[in-house]
Write a protein that holds these residues in place. Structure first.
Motif, mmCIF file in Angstrom:
data_model
loop_
_atom_site.group_PDB
_atom_site.id
_atom_site.type_symbol
_atom_site.label_atom_id
_atom_site.label_comp_id
_atom_site.label_asym_id
_atom_site.label_seq_id
_atom_site.Cartn_x
_atom_site.Cartn_y
_atom_site.Cartn_z
ATOM 1 N N LEU A 139 0.724 -1.254 -0.064
ATOM 2 C CA LEU A 139 -0.121 0.103 0.142
ATOM 3 C C LEU A 139 0.822 1.357 0.117
ATOM 4 O O LEU A 139 0.464 2.219 -0.502
ATOM 5 N N THR A 140 2.144 1.229 0.578
ATOM 6 C CA THR A 140 2.739 2.348 0.402
ATOM 7 C C THR A 140 3.607 2.721 -1.004
ATOM 8 O O THR A 140 4.190 3.532 -1.279
ATOM 9 N N ASP A 141 3.710 1.570 -1.812
ATOM 10 C CA ASP A 141 4.170 1.514 -3.112
ATOM 11 C C ASP A 141 3.402 2.684 -3.748
ATOM 12 O O ASP A 141 2.266 2.592 -4.183
ATOM 13 N N GLY A 142 4.138 3.821 -4.173
ATOM 14 C CA GLY A 142 3.537 5.026 -4.636
ATOM 15 C C GLY A 142 2.599 6.012 -3.914
ATOM 16 O O GLY A 142 2.280 6.901 -4.363
ATOM 17 N N GLY A 143 2.877 5.403 -2.696
ATOM 18 C CA GLY A 143 1.987 6.279 -1.561
ATOM 19 C C GLY A 143 2.908 6.881 -0.477
ATOM 20 O O GLY A 143 4.155 6.916 -0.944
ATOM 21 N N GLU A 144 2.659 6.954 0.526
ATOM 22 C CA GLU A 144 3.601 7.450 1.620
ATOM 23 C C GLU A 144 3.160 7.029 3.029
ATOM 24 O O GLU A 144 2.144 6.977 3.370
ATOM 25 N N GLU A 145 4.398 6.829 3.738
ATOM 26 C CA GLU A 145 4.313 6.575 5.303
ATOM 27 C C GLU A 145 3.848 7.832 6.197
ATOM 28 O O GLU A 145 4.158 8.910 5.746
ATOM 29 N N VAL A 146 2.926 7.473 6.982
ATOM 30 C CA VAL A 146 2.546 8.718 7.699
ATOM 31 C C VAL A 146 2.899 8.368 9.224
ATOM 32 O O VAL A 146 4.290 8.401 9.395
ATOM 33 N N GLN A 147 2.366 8.008 10.059
ATOM 34 C CA GLN A 147 2.637 7.678 11.655
ATOM 35 C C GLN A 147 1.679 6.553 12.082
ATOM 36 O O GLN A 147 0.622 6.469 11.652
ATOM 37 N N CYS A 148 2.316 5.996 13.142
ATOM 38 C CA CYS A 148 1.466 5.030 14.107
ATOM 39 C C CYS A 148 0.589 4.144 13.368
ATOM 40 O O CYS A 148 -0.171 3.742 13.736
ATOM 41 N N GLY A 149 1.561 3.613 12.174
ATOM 42 C CA GLY A 149 0.893 2.384 11.549
ATOM 43 C C GLY A 149 -0.153 3.087 10.418
ATOM 44 O O GLY A 149 -0.919 2.183 9.784
ATOM 45 N N TRP A 150 -0.244 4.431 10.387
ATOM 46 C CA TRP A 150 -1.007 5.003 9.123
ATOM 47 C C TRP A 150 -0.304 5.051 7.890
ATOM 48 O O TRP A 150 0.925 5.631 7.900
#
Length: 157
Positions: free
Chosen positions: A93-104
């Motif tokens: 799901l982060t492929d082409g997306g972005e990591e946020v925080q706390c598992g989001w």
């Protein structure tokens, strides 16, 4: 009981998103695709809606236009059995997306997801409030959740 089906609004990428999501989750498929007709409001033949299942849960994606976009006010939570599942969904799901925080995270379409190991709930509900607090502090410092690190933090290591 009524059936509740989340409806995800896209500008023009509803079918692409449904194809991506069904490739990420087991037991998933696209069940129906409808198209705009001559009455519009978008070009005739363009995909209007895509009905799909993600591990048995029904969703609809609509090409509604650019007026609305996703925000963190709504997210989809994936309750993972273990670290392997966390890693799988996080990576896909982060492929082409972005990591946020706390598992989001936000995927490539801007949709927010929470990728959470089931063990986190046990750690946060620990009868020892100090263990629960240590697990919470550790989680707040993470992007992708790490089960071993959460356990170690709860244990005071």
């Amino acid at each position: 009981m009524p059936k509740i089906v989340p409806n995800l609004w896209f500008d023009t990428r509803a079918e692409e998103a449904a194809e991506f999501y069904t490739s990420v989750f087991p037991n998933s498929s696209i069940t129906h695709v409808s198209h705009f007709g001559e009455a519009g409001p978008r070009p005739a033949g363009m995909v209007l809606t895509v009905d799909f299942l993600l591990d048995g849960q029904a969703f609809t994606a609509i090409n509604g236009g650019p007026e609305f976009t996703f925000s963190e006010a709504v997210s989809l939570l994936i309750s993972c059995a273990d670290q392997d599942e966390v890693d799988h969904y996080w990576t896909r799901l982060t492929d082409g997306g972005e990591e946020v925080q706390c598992g989001w995270l936000r995927d490539r379409y801007g949709l927010s997801w929470q990728v959470v190991p089931q063990e986190l709930y046990t750690l946060l509900d620990d009868p020892d409030p100090q263990r629960a607090d240590r697990a919470m502090r550790a989680m707040l410092g993470m992007k992708k959740l790490d089960v071993a690190a959460l356990r170690a933090a709860a244990d005071g290591a």
